[in-house]
Scaffold this active site. Sequence first.
Site, PDB file in Angstrom:
ATOM      1  N   SER A   1       0.868  -1.176   0.000  1.00 35.90           N
ATOM      2  CA  SER A   1       0.000   0.000   0.000  1.00 35.90           C
ATOM      3  C   SER A   1       0.902   1.221   0.000  1.00 35.90           C
ATOM      4  O   SER A   1       2.075   1.140   0.385  1.00 35.90           O
ATOM      5  CB  SER A   1      -0.944  -0.005   1.206  1.00 35.90           C
TER       6      SER A   1
ATOM      7  N   HIS B   1      -7.155   9.531   5.693  1.00 38.19           N
ATOM      8  CA  HIS B   1      -6.761   9.735   7.083  1.00 38.19           C
ATOM      9  C   HIS B   1      -7.784  10.649   7.754  1.00 38.19           C
ATOM     10  O   HIS B   1      -8.302  11.589   7.151  1.00 38.19           O
ATOM     11  CB  HIS B   1      -5.385  10.387   7.161  1.00 38.19           C
TER      12      HIS B   1
ATOM     13  N   ARG C   1      -5.352   9.581  16.340  1.00 35.00           N
ATOM     14  CA  ARG C   1      -5.627  10.632  17.307  1.00 35.00           C
ATOM     15  C   ARG C   1      -5.212  11.977  16.739  1.00 35.00           C
ATOM     16  O   ARG C   1      -5.929  12.962  16.822  1.00 35.00           O
ATOM     17  CB  ARG C   1      -4.881  10.367  18.619  1.00 35.00           C
TER      18      ARG C   1
ATOM     19  N   ASP D   1      -1.876  14.958  16.098  1.00 36.77           N
ATOM     20  CA  ASP D   1      -1.012  15.794  16.935  1.00 36.77           C
ATOM     21  C   ASP D   1      -1.586  17.192  17.043  1.00 36.77           C
ATOM     22  O   ASP D   1      -2.354  17.637  16.189  1.00 36.77           O
ATOM     23  CB  ASP D   1       0.400  15.856  16.339  1.00 36.77           C
TER      24      ASP D   1
ATOM     25  N   ASN E   1      -2.564   0.745  24.462  1.00 35.22           N
ATOM     26  CA  ASN E   1      -3.333   1.677  23.636  1.00 35.22           C
ATOM     27  C   ASN E   1      -3.625   1.078  22.266  1.00 35.22           C
ATOM     28  O   ASN E   1      -4.739   1.214  21.742  1.00 35.22           O
ATOM     29  CB  ASN E   1      -2.568   2.992  23.485  1.00 35.22           C
TER      30      ASN E   1
ATOM     31  N   LYS F   1      -7.367   0.117  20.423  1.00 33.88           N
ATOM     32  CA  LYS F   1      -7.781   0.499  19.072  1.00 33.88           C
ATOM     33  C   LYS F   1      -8.257  -0.717  18.275  1.00 33.88           C
ATOM     34  O   LYS F   1      -9.266  -0.650  17.558  1.00 33.88           O
ATOM     35  CB  LYS F   1      -6.628   1.214  18.354  1.00 33.88           C
TER      36      LYS F   1
ATOM     37  N   GLN G   1      15.193  16.011   6.922  1.00 30.71           N
ATOM     38  CA  GLN G   1      13.737  15.944   6.909  1.00 30.71           C
ATOM     39  C   GLN G   1      13.248  14.730   7.696  1.00 30.71           C
ATOM     40  O   GLN G   1      12.281  14.812   8.467  1.00 30.71           O
ATOM     41  CB  GLN G   1      13.235  15.871   5.469  1.00 30.71           C
TER      42      GLN G   1
ATOM     43  N   PHE H   1      10.702  14.284  11.037  1.00 30.38           N
ATOM     44  CA  PHE H   1       9.584  13.355  11.141  1.00 30.38           C
ATOM     45  C   PHE H   1       9.761  12.450  12.365  1.00 30.38           C
ATOM     46  O   PHE H   1       8.809  12.197  13.111  1.00 30.38           O
ATOM     47  CB  PHE H   1       9.492  12.467   9.892  1.00 30.38           C
TER      48      PHE H   1
ATOM     49  N   HIS I   1       3.822  -1.166   3.693  1.00 32.73           N
ATOM     50  CA  HIS I   1       3.176   0.125   3.477  1.00 32.73           C
ATOM     51  C   HIS I   1       4.275   1.159   3.258  1.00 32.73           C
ATOM     52  O   HIS I   1       5.142   1.329   4.113  1.00 32.73           O
ATOM     53  CB  HIS I   1       2.327   0.499   4.695  1.00 32.73           C
TER      54      HIS I   1
END
Length: 305
Positions: free
Chosen positions: A26, A88, A118, A120, A174, A178, A225, A229, A279
């Site tokens: 994906s 998303h 959730r 940010d 957590n 989910k 970069q 992230f 992915h």
Amino acid sequence: MSPAAPAFAHNGKPLFEDVQGDIQVSFEFFPPKTEKMEETLWESVKTLEPLGPRFVSVTYGAGGSTRARTHATVERIAKETRLAAAAHLTCVEASRAEIEEIARDYWAAGVRHIVALRGDAPEAGKAFQPHPDGYANAADLVAGLKAIAPFEISVAAYPECHPDSADKSADLDNLKRKIDAGADRAITQFFFSPECFFRFRDDAAAAGIAAEIVPGILPVSNVAQTRKFAGMCGASIPIWMDRLFEGLDNLPAARQLVAATVAAELCGQLYAGGVRHFHFYTLNRAELSYAICHLLGLRPAEFAA
């Protein structure tokens, strides 16, 4: 055998000798800001489409900042390609009523897959604060979406622990919430060692998480970069990666070859360990992800008419 050889061999064999093309993939894109960026995105979509991905997802900016562009991109993919588009969706600065409206709009547009997060805080460095009338976390969002329509739902997983989690055990708890709320799979944040993923997958299984966990792969061509992230999602950048890209700032072709080599080796090692679903975080560029899929034996397929 030379010292470099083990990096490119598995049990004495070349790393990609035994690939069978038996993988599923994906791809993730982000909504373009400019006409030029939109052109690049659609070139990438068309390049990757013949590989027959399970789905392609489109990200959602902090605080819903790309809401309209995300929706437009997802809707266009759904209408103009044969790809399954996933949108998303986050909890940030949105009420339950707003999220329900967005979800119903996606369903009406033929979108059946949501990546539920959730999210940010819109301002870097600030703690997440749920909307007074919104969902408090991703597990609640998953449950809410499932009550709206029978969406396929993917959620995020963090092999090196989410920065907001107290520890890895709390982070796994957590993730389990989910999955128990109705998520179909978890997609991991990026990582740079196969052991990191395998260890996390084993820990998740020990915690009672039976859902599919798909490794998220980020082909790196810009370490600075990537470091940015990584700081946002709890991933670590190995020291050797800086060394590999040193001196390549003005040599884009060489930098891309190095990036492809690093990501392909990681995917080859994951494949050797039994991983068959990947992915790719494409950053809206097709070349690196396409090359890695090719090395893993995936070839363009004719789509059914």
